[in-house]
Write a protein that holds these residues in place. Structure first.
Motif, short mmCIF file in Angstrom:
data_model
loop_
_atom_site.label_atom_id
_atom_site.label_comp_id
_atom_site.label_asym_id
_atom_site.label_seq_id
_atom_site.Cartn_x
_atom_site.Cartn_y
_atom_site.Cartn_z
N PRO A 71 0.85 -1.38 -0.06
CA PRO A 71 0.01 0.00 0.02
C PRO A 71 1.06 1.31 0.10
O PRO A 71 1.91 1.10 0.61
N ALA A 72 0.31 2.40 -0.38
CA ALA A 72 1.10 3.80 -0.42
C ALA A 72 1.62 4.23 0.73
O ALA A 72 2.55 4.60 0.94
N VAL A 73 0.68 3.63 1.82
CA VAL A 73 1.20 4.14 3.05
C VAL A 73 0.77 2.87 4.15
O VAL A 73 -0.14 2.17 4.33
N ALA A 74 2.01 2.52 4.76
CA ALA A 74 2.08 1.26 5.70
C ALA A 74 2.41 1.74 6.82
O ALA A 74 3.05 2.66 7.26
N ALA A 75 1.89 0.72 7.95
CA ALA A 75 2.26 0.87 9.37
C ALA A 75 3.54 0.13 9.56
O ALA A 75 3.91 -0.68 8.70
N PRO A 76 4.32 0.52 10.58
CA PRO A 76 5.64 -0.40 10.80
C PRO A 76 5.07 -1.54 11.07
O PRO A 76 4.32 -2.15 11.73
N GLY A 77 6.04 -2.68 10.32
CA GLY A 77 5.92 -4.12 10.19
C GLY A 77 5.02 -4.59 9.24
O GLY A 77 4.89 -5.79 9.27
N PRO A 146 10.34 6.31 8.93
CA PRO A 146 10.36 6.38 7.52
C PRO A 146 11.57 6.17 6.88
O PRO A 146 12.56 6.41 7.24
N GLY A 147 11.58 5.50 5.53
CA GLY A 147 12.90 5.18 4.76
C GLY A 147 12.61 5.70 3.45
O GLY A 147 11.62 6.37 2.91
N ARG A 148 13.67 5.60 2.87
CA ARG A 148 13.89 6.08 1.30
C ARG A 148 14.34 4.84 0.61
O ARG A 148 15.25 4.10 0.92
N VAL A 149 13.92 4.30 -0.64
CA VAL A 149 14.21 3.16 -1.29
C VAL A 149 15.33 3.75 -2.25
O VAL A 149 15.33 4.74 -2.68
N VAL A 150 16.39 2.97 -2.22
CA VAL A 150 17.54 3.33 -3.25
C VAL A 150 18.00 2.13 -3.90
O VAL A 150 17.85 0.76 -3.18
N LEU A 151 18.36 2.26 -5.33
CA LEU A 151 18.35 1.08 -5.99
C LEU A 151 19.35 1.20 -6.89
O LEU A 151 20.02 2.37 -7.35
N GLY A 152 20.06 0.10 -7.55
CA GLY A 152 21.17 0.28 -8.73
C GLY A 152 21.55 -1.13 -8.94
O GLY A 152 20.95 -2.33 -8.61
N PHE A 153 22.71 -1.08 -9.40
CA PHE A 153 23.32 -2.31 -9.87
C PHE A 153 24.82 -2.42 -9.38
O PHE A 153 25.58 -1.51 -9.46
N TRP A 154 25.32 -3.81 -9.06
CA TRP A 154 26.73 -3.90 -8.69
C TRP A 154 27.26 -5.00 -9.29
O TRP A 154 26.65 -5.77 -9.99
N LEU A 179 8.95 5.70 1.81
CA LEU A 179 8.35 4.73 2.58
C LEU A 179 7.79 5.50 4.06
O LEU A 179 8.73 5.94 4.85
N GLY A 180 6.59 5.48 4.48
CA GLY A 180 6.30 5.97 5.78
C GLY A 180 6.04 7.31 5.71
O GLY A 180 6.37 8.20 5.07
N GLY A 181 5.75 7.95 6.76
CA GLY A 181 5.49 9.04 7.22
C GLY A 181 6.64 9.96 8.29
O GLY A 181 7.58 9.43 8.14
N ALA A 182 6.04 11.11 8.71
CA ALA A 182 6.87 11.73 9.46
C ALA A 182 7.33 11.08 10.99
O ALA A 182 6.64 10.62 11.58
N PRO A 380 14.23 9.05 21.40
CA PRO A 380 14.45 7.76 20.38
C PRO A 380 14.93 8.10 19.15
O PRO A 380 15.00 9.14 18.46
N LEU A 381 15.81 7.02 18.56
CA LEU A 381 16.69 7.32 17.34
C LEU A 381 15.56 6.65 16.03
O LEU A 381 15.90 7.26 14.97
N PHE A 382 15.23 5.55 16.23
CA PHE A 382 14.53 4.70 15.46
C PHE A 382 15.52 4.23 14.30
O PHE A 382 14.88 3.67 13.33
N VAL A 383 16.76 4.36 14.55
CA VAL A 383 17.67 3.73 13.65
C VAL A 383 18.73 3.01 14.69
O VAL A 383 19.07 3.44 16.07
N GLY A 384 19.71 2.11 14.33
CA GLY A 384 20.58 1.35 15.57
C GLY A 384 21.83 2.10 15.41
O GLY A 384 22.84 1.62 15.14
N ASP A 385 21.84 3.41 15.69
CA ASP A 385 22.89 4.39 15.76
C ASP A 385 23.04 5.44 16.97
O ASP A 385 22.17 6.24 16.57
#
Length: 398
Positions: A71-77, A146-154, A179-182, A380-385
């Protein structure tokens, strides 16, 4: 994952990074959907793309048309299906593999590694028909932020060049959909001036601590209430910042005894201070249950860690239980830290002016049964850093 794309987990686990975190590095690779019998080839991209691109790789050889997020907007998990569409404008390069990452937009830190063979492995880049549109469909789990999709070729140590520098962050990972909101707003802590400095004895019964506002740390990765509990307080005077932690802990332990050993790999409380709030220069200070210190200066996020910097910090620890004895049940430990303001990096005013705003965070690392790892934080950081500077809270001087 190829070596060029393993930098974050290596950095996060390296001693030179400091402060190991409980969710460091990318999540496990995500499997694509079962492969189709053959590559799906279209005359044009679907009209219902939720993200449209049109940017190219390898001197205009391959064009990324966009992605449909469902879906265009999804809940965590929640599962999120990503359908990517590409077009070979001329004979495509040979020998390149497909990658998809979901990253934290501010830092670029990997949240999800969703690498997989294009179209389940039936449509490698070199096989694409010129002038036709090809489709790749796979599913990821919506991260907790919220995340950002990045893609390419390696290929080996290389990534296929992205032609437009505005389409990537200098790393040849082409920008895709968000992906996701604020995220929730950053928390603030108003630190009151102490009429009389606290005595460092680990008791936390001074008037300065009674007048200080208590705050309970939360899960660093998701902001949830956590157990065992950690409460912190701050106060200051013209010369020093004082920080207190009251830590519930059924097993108080630690093996390090020397200054600047990697306390962050065991049980510890931590203070990060970015006094001029520039998001670059900052100090990291830690105290273990054995009252051992770690302090470091960073000229930029996770870069140039300087262990020769001496904070001049003094501290006191009071253990409520039997230190290093796993066979009994402890109550916890208390810490008082006295941090000289003049030793910190880039302090705007000495003493601080009323209304000065610093960026900061408070942390606790707990190792349940001396095996797992749990991170707690003020903001809270919401990332593992723990070095996620954009998620540091605000320290406001009263």
């Amino acid at each position: 994952m190829r070596p060029a794309l393993r930098l974050l987990p290596l950095l996060l686990l390296s001693l030179l990074s400091a402060c190991r975190d409980e969710q460091a590095g990318p999540k496990p690779r995500v499997k694509a959907l079962p492969p189709p019998a053959r590559l799906r080839v279209l005359d044009a991209a679907p009209a219902d793309l939720t993200y449209r691109a049109g940017t190219t790789f390898a001197g205009g050889s391959v064009r990324y048309l966009g992605t449909r997020v469902s879906p265009a907007v999804a809940a965590p998990g929640q599962p999120v299906q990503l359908a990517h569409y590409f077009e070979a404008l001329r004979a495509p390069p040979q020998g390149w593999e497909f990658f998809v990452h979901v990253v934290e937009p501010g830092s670029g830190q990997m949240l999800i590694n969703a690498d997989h063979g294009f179209a389940g492995g039936v449509g490698p880049l070199g096989s694409w028909p010129v002038g036709k549109v090809v489709e790749d469909v796979h599913t990821v789990t919506m991260p907790s932020i919220p995340g950002r999709v990045v893609l390419g070729f390696w290929r080996g140590e290389e990534r296929l060049a992205v032609d437009d520098p505005r389409a990537h962050a200098g790393d040849n990972r082409m920008f895709g959909p968000e992906l996701g909101g604020a995220l929730p707003p950053l928390p603030e802590y108003t630190v009151h001036r102490a009429a009389r400095p606290p005595v460092l004895d680990g008791e936390l019964d001074d008037e300065a601590w009674k007048a200080a506002t208590p705050v309970v740390l939360r899960g660093s990765f998701d902001g949830r209430a956590v157990s065992p509990r950690t409460e912190a307080r701050l106060t200051y005077d013209d010369q020093n910042l004082y920080v207190a932690f009251d830590v519930e802990d059924p097993d108080v332990w630690g093996t390090f005894r020397e200054q600047d050993e990697p306390l962050y790999t065991q049980e510890v409380v931590e203070v990060f201070l970015d006094a001029n709030a520039d998001g670059r220069t900052y100090n990291e200070l830690q105290v273990s249950p054995h009252n051992v210190h770690f302090d470091a200066y960073f000229p930029a996020r996770r870069q140039g860690m300087d262990l020769s910097w001496d904070s001049g910090m003094t501290s006191a620890v009071k253990v409520r239980g039997t230190l290093d004895e796993a066979s009994d049940r402890d109550e916890g430990w208390r810490v008082e830290m006295k941090i000289p303001l003049a030793r910190l990096a880039e302090v705007p005013h000495l003493p601080p002016n009323k209304g000065d705003r610093w960026r900061f965070n408070l942390y606790r690392l707990e190792h349940p049964e001396r095996r797992g790892e749990q991170g707690q934080s003020f903001s809270p950081l919401f990332v593992g850093d723990f070095h996620a500077l954009p998620r540091f809270g605000w320290l406001i001087f009263d």
